[in-house]
Design a protein around this motif. Structure first.
Motif, PDB file in Angstrom:
ATOM      1  N   ILE A  76       0.852  -1.166   0.046  1.00 41.55           N
ATOM      2  CA  ILE A  76      -0.079  -0.042  -0.272  1.00 41.55           C
ATOM      3  C   ILE A  76       0.840   1.131  -0.144  1.00 41.55           C
ATOM      4  O   ILE A  76       1.785   1.261   0.851  1.00 41.55           O
ATOM      5  N   GLU A  77       0.807   2.063  -0.944  1.00 39.47           N
ATOM      6  CA  GLU A  77       1.563   3.309  -1.169  1.00 39.47           C
ATOM      7  C   GLU A  77       0.742   4.430  -0.558  1.00 39.47           C
ATOM      8  O   GLU A  77      -0.424   4.691  -0.769  1.00 39.47           O
ATOM      9  N   CYS A  78       1.337   5.091   0.329  1.00 40.64           N
ATOM     10  CA  CYS A  78       0.494   6.118   1.208  1.00 40.64           C
ATOM     11  C   CYS A  78       1.107   7.581   0.980  1.00 40.64           C
ATOM     12  O   CYS A  78       0.713   8.411   1.694  1.00 40.64           O
ATOM     13  N   GLY A  79       1.912   7.830  -0.025  1.00 41.89           N
ATOM     14  CA  GLY A  79       2.418   9.137  -0.262  1.00 41.89           C
ATOM     15  C   GLY A  79       3.767   9.648   0.581  1.00 41.89           C
ATOM     16  O   GLY A  79       4.243   8.691   1.255  1.00 41.89           O
TER      17      GLY A  79
ATOM     18  N   ILE B  72       4.423  10.162   6.510  1.00 40.71           N
ATOM     19  CA  ILE B  72       4.502   9.069   7.570  1.00 40.71           C
ATOM     20  C   ILE B  72       2.993   8.987   8.242  1.00 40.71           C
ATOM     21  O   ILE B  72       2.937   7.680   8.374  1.00 40.71           O
ATOM     22  N   LYS B  73       2.409   9.820   8.544  1.00 43.92           N
ATOM     23  CA  LYS B  73       1.033   9.777   9.541  1.00 43.92           C
ATOM     24  C   LYS B  73       0.244   8.730   8.544  1.00 43.92           C
ATOM     25  O   LYS B  73      -0.469   7.970   9.371  1.00 43.92           O
ATOM     26  N   ALA B  74       0.274   9.062   7.484  1.00 43.64           N
ATOM     27  CA  ALA B  74      -0.871   8.444   6.695  1.00 43.64           C
ATOM     28  C   ALA B  74      -0.583   6.647   6.489  1.00 43.64           C
ATOM     29  O   ALA B  74      -1.177   5.835   6.828  1.00 43.64           O
ATOM     30  N   ALA B  75       0.596   6.451   6.529  1.00 46.64           N
ATOM     31  CA  ALA B  75       1.292   5.105   6.378  1.00 46.64           C
ATOM     32  C   ALA B  75       0.928   4.606   7.783  1.00 46.64           C
ATOM     33  O   ALA B  75       0.564   3.362   7.886  1.00 46.64           O
ATOM     34  N   GLU B  76       1.317   5.253   8.925  1.00 44.80           N
ATOM     35  CA  GLU B  76       1.001   4.639  10.388  1.00 44.80           C
ATOM     36  C   GLU B  76      -0.416   4.399  10.763  1.00 44.80           C
ATOM     37  O   GLU B  76      -0.858   3.489  11.204  1.00 44.80           O
ATOM     38  N   GLN B  77      -1.450   5.270  10.301  1.00 43.00           N
ATOM     39  CA  GLN B  77      -2.831   5.054  10.083  1.00 43.00           C
ATOM     40  C   GLN B  77      -3.225   3.764   9.538  1.00 43.00           C
ATOM     41  O   GLN B  77      -3.856   2.850  10.127  1.00 43.00           O
TER      42      GLN B  77
ATOM     43  N   LYS C  36       9.864   3.133   3.990  1.00 42.94           N
ATOM     44  CA  LYS C  36      10.318   4.549   3.353  1.00 42.94           C
ATOM     45  C   LYS C  36      11.226   4.389   2.118  1.00 42.94           C
ATOM     46  O   LYS C  36      12.201   3.601   1.897  1.00 42.94           O
ATOM     47  N   GLU C  37      10.632   4.809   0.950  1.00 40.76           N
ATOM     48  CA  GLU C  37      11.333   4.812  -0.358  1.00 40.76           C
ATOM     49  C   GLU C  37      11.656   6.095  -0.523  1.00 40.76           C
ATOM     50  O   GLU C  37      10.977   7.276  -0.875  1.00 40.76           O
ATOM     51  N   ASN C  38      12.999   6.268  -0.712  1.00 40.90           N
ATOM     52  CA  ASN C  38      13.620   7.518  -1.255  1.00 40.90           C
ATOM     53  C   ASN C  38      13.943   7.500  -2.858  1.00 40.90           C
ATOM     54  O   ASN C  38      14.541   6.923  -3.404  1.00 40.90           O
ATOM     55  N   LYS C  39      13.262   8.543  -3.350  1.00 35.30           N
ATOM     56  CA  LYS C  39      13.330   8.439  -4.704  1.00 35.30           C
ATOM     57  C   LYS C  39      14.500   9.109  -5.328  1.00 35.30           C
ATOM     58  O   LYS C  39      14.925  10.153  -4.603  1.00 35.30           O
ATOM     59  N   ASP C  40      15.020   9.079  -6.490  1.00 32.11           N
ATOM     60  CA  ASP C  40      16.326   9.782  -7.172  1.00 32.11           C
ATOM     61  C   ASP C  40      15.956  11.215  -7.294  1.00 32.11           C
ATOM     62  O   ASP C  40      17.035  12.006  -7.003  1.00 32.11           O
ATOM     63  N   TYR C  41      14.765  11.648  -7.431  1.00 35.40           N
ATOM     64  CA  TYR C  41      14.673  13.065  -7.437  1.00 35.40           C
ATOM     65  C   TYR C  41      14.174  13.735  -6.143  1.00 35.40           C
ATOM     66  O   TYR C  41      13.933  15.011  -6.295  1.00 35.40           O
ATOM     67  N   GLY C  42      14.478  13.088  -5.054  1.00 32.33           N
ATOM     68  CA  GLY C  42      14.399  13.743  -3.771  1.00 32.33           C
ATOM     69  C   GLY C  42      13.277  13.634  -2.991  1.00 32.33           C
ATOM     70  O   GLY C  42      12.977  13.677  -1.658  1.00 32.33           O
TER      71      GLY C  42
ATOM     72  N   VAL D 148       3.171   0.584   3.163  1.00 31.61           N
ATOM     73  CA  VAL D 148       2.823  -0.375   4.263  1.00 31.61           C
ATOM     74  C   VAL D 148       2.695  -1.646   3.464  1.00 31.61           C
ATOM     75  O   VAL D 148       1.989  -1.943   2.483  1.00 31.61           O
ATOM     76  N   ASN D 149       3.701  -2.675   3.784  1.00 30.27           N
ATOM     77  CA  ASN D 149       3.879  -3.879   3.325  1.00 30.27           C
ATOM     78  C   ASN D 149       3.150  -4.870   4.239  1.00 30.27           C
ATOM     79  O   ASN D 149       3.750  -4.994   5.464  1.00 30.27           O
ATOM     80  N   ILE D 150       2.167  -5.587   3.821  1.00 34.10           N
ATOM     81  CA  ILE D 150       1.657  -6.915   4.562  1.00 34.10           C
ATOM     82  C   ILE D 150       1.726  -7.991   3.974  1.00 34.10           C
ATOM     83  O   ILE D 150       1.603  -8.312   2.767  1.00 34.10           O
ATOM     84  N   TYR D 151       2.529  -9.007   4.819  1.00 28.84           N
ATOM     85  CA  TYR D 151       2.804 -10.225   4.035  1.00 28.84           C
ATOM     86  C   TYR D 151       2.257 -11.495   5.061  1.00 28.84           C
ATOM     87  O   TYR D 151       2.321 -11.461   6.337  1.00 28.84           O
TER      88      TYR D 151
END
Length: 155
Positions: A9-12, A15-20, A46-52, A58-61
């Protein structure tokens, strides 16, 4: 070889959105048809993109680490739980789906309906993301603010 089966799940960028989202999925367990209990591991990444820019995931396995038996049951409970989740940008269930697709890729993908239909079954997007794209007709209602591609796991 074991494969991780689950939901990404990609949350933007917040971090608060991902924590929820992470909190929303925390108590999820599933009794499979063979009476095994499938528990889940939920990671915030956390994904750090090349352009900053930053994206929070959230990964659920499933702790079953399987790709065969039980996968439709696991997918069903993941999607059912996602229906009532707080806001996110997109989600997908499958094998090894972490960073399978980025939010930036979606606009290009949505302009190629054959690619969407062939490769992105189970993709859940906000209704606003899909509006006016060439692939809009391929998506079905998922929840109040979201649509999805295929509903093979709907319970």
């Amino acid at each position: 070889m074991a494969y991780l089966y689950g939901m990404a799940i990609e949350c933007g960028s917040e971090i608060k959105a991902a924590e929820q989202i992470q909190e929303h999925f925390k108590t999820m367990d599933l009794i499979l048809l063979n009476n095994k209990i499938s528990t889940f591991t939920i990671n915030l990444e956390k994904e750090n993109k090349d352009y900053g820019e930053i994206s929070w995931w959230v990964n659920i396995y499933s702790n079953e680490f399987q790709t065969g038996e039980g996968s439709p049951e696991i997918a069903r409970v993941l999607y059912k739980t996602l229906e009532t989740a707080p806001n996110f940008r997109f989600a997908i269930v499958g094998v090894e789906v972490l960073l399978f697709i980025s939010f930036e890729d979606i606009s290009n993908i949505l302009n190629d309906p054959s690619c969407v239909a062939k490769s992105y079954g189970g993709l859940v997007l906000s209704k606003s993301t899909i509006l006016g794209t060439q692939s809009e007709s391929l998506f079905e209602h998922f929840s109040d603010n979201y649509v999805w591609m295929l509903n093979r796991w709907r319970g």
